[in-house]
Design a protein around this motif. Sequence first.
Motif, PDB file in Angstrom:
ATOM      1  N   GLU A   1       1.010  -1.261   0.031  1.00  0.00           N
ATOM      2  CA  GLU A   1      -0.024   0.015   0.061  1.00  0.00           C
ATOM      3  C   GLU A   1       0.904   1.358  -0.165  1.00  0.00           C
ATOM      4  O   GLU A   1       1.237   1.751   1.305  1.00  0.00           O
ATOM      5  CB  GLU A   1      -0.898  -0.023   1.403  1.00  0.00           C
ATOM      6  N   GLY A   2       1.358   1.872  -1.319  1.00  0.00           N
ATOM      7  CA  GLY A   2       2.303   2.830  -1.307  1.00  0.00           C
ATOM      8  C   GLY A   2       3.652   2.303  -0.817  1.00  0.00           C
ATOM      9  O   GLY A   2       4.203   1.314  -1.280  1.00  0.00           O
ATOM     10  N   ASP A   3       4.159   3.111   0.050  1.00  0.00           N
ATOM     11  CA  ASP A   3       5.406   2.631   0.491  1.00  0.00           C
ATOM     12  C   ASP A   3       5.284   1.589   1.875  1.00  0.00           C
ATOM     13  O   ASP A   3       6.460   1.151   2.373  1.00  0.00           O
ATOM     14  CB  ASP A   3       6.195   4.016   1.271  1.00  0.00           C
ATOM     15  N   ASP A   4       3.979   1.359   2.271  1.00  0.00           N
ATOM     16  CA  ASP A   4       3.808   0.633   3.266  1.00  0.00           C
ATOM     17  C   ASP A   4       3.389  -1.086   3.045  1.00  0.00           C
ATOM     18  O   ASP A   4       3.205  -1.194   1.848  1.00  0.00           O
ATOM     19  CB  ASP A   4       2.536   1.012   4.120  1.00  0.00           C
ATOM     20  N   ARG A   5       3.692  -1.824   3.757  1.00  0.00           N
ATOM     21  CA  ARG A   5       3.608  -3.121   3.428  1.00  0.00           C
ATOM     22  C   ARG A   5       2.735  -3.929   4.687  1.00  0.00           C
ATOM     23  O   ARG A   5       3.019  -3.718   5.891  1.00  0.00           O
ATOM     24  CB  ARG A   5       4.550  -4.033   3.119  1.00  0.00           C
TER      25      ARG A   5
END
Length: 390
Positions: free
Chosen positions: A70-74
Amino acid sequence: MGLIQRLAGIAGYEKRSDATDPSWAAIAPGIGWPAALSARAAESLSTVLACSTVIASSLASIPALTYRREGDDRVEALAHPLRRIVRNGVNDLMSWPDFLEHLIVSTLLTGNGLAEIVRGSSGLLQGFRFIPWGMVTVAQLSSGRLAYDVTDGRGGARRLLQYEVLHLRDRTDDGLIGRSRLSRAADTVAGVAASNQFARTFLDRGAAPSGVIEMAGVLTDPQRTALREQFRARHSGAANAGSTLILDGGMTWKAASISPEDAELLETRKFGVEEICRLFQVPPPLVQDYSHNTFTNSETAGRWFAMFTLSPWARKIEAEFARTVFPASGPYELELDLSGFLRGDPATRWANHKIAIDAKVLDANEVRELEGWNRRPVETTEPEATGDDA
């Protein structure tokens, strides 16, 4: 329209009716079967069996997690079908650890591990079906992609296209079909097998006699046969161990010693263990070879095994899932969490947790989640009463 039908309709994807494609013979029919036969023969060598088992069972025992980008997140994708498959099994007959172990062992011994990707009519992932490599014939179609003809052992056959299978390969010669490391190091494996065969023959046939009876004169054939049978009946076998030997007629007993060449047999077989371990990149202590083992290097061997043996295979498996199981542009990925090996080392595991908390990488509740515990409720403190409040 389901995913399979949509893929089949896209330009460049094959249709199952391509069975008569002229490039069907581009890869020799039965390419997997000789490899499978040699693999089964090689598993009679205990070190080959132990090395392939320790790699496969170790990777099958660690947590397999599905994440979504999710974007730069996981974040962990708790609703993804693969998570259910890992927990409940790849099909009605096989659990996830069993499936992964079969797939990896097949790849280690034949160079290729194959599984059918089972999807529903809507294209939703439902499970996997392991396919023994010896039942597969591979063809390269005119499009350049691969097709897999699978026999069922009862005379039936069906074709699976490239996007319908998960194909785990060992290193290849052509970029298409994996090659077994047993065939790459065929002389090494044959040498170990030959030493084992010599040892078996040595023990079965008694390559060296335990002793010799000497006497003056010449025995007739009936006398020699009677003496041999009488001696064997009274002094051979565990029940006659330590029995007293009585000789007459000038006979003498002379014990026979094993030749230096025969004495080297045990050392040759020990060296064969190291050769096979080198072939699979497995530290010898992990397959019960403790000839050079100490408390220090046994701990180092475990870390070495995780870093240089399991980690490359884990990355290969993750990459194959990303290539074939998940959509190419999708946000999902599989991770085999090698930190799961710390389950058997609580001192190191909790020391790592403490470092993570002190460095503010994790908090106490995140550590509790890693350990499989429920989150601890956040404690709230009541504000102190002031004079005005009173």
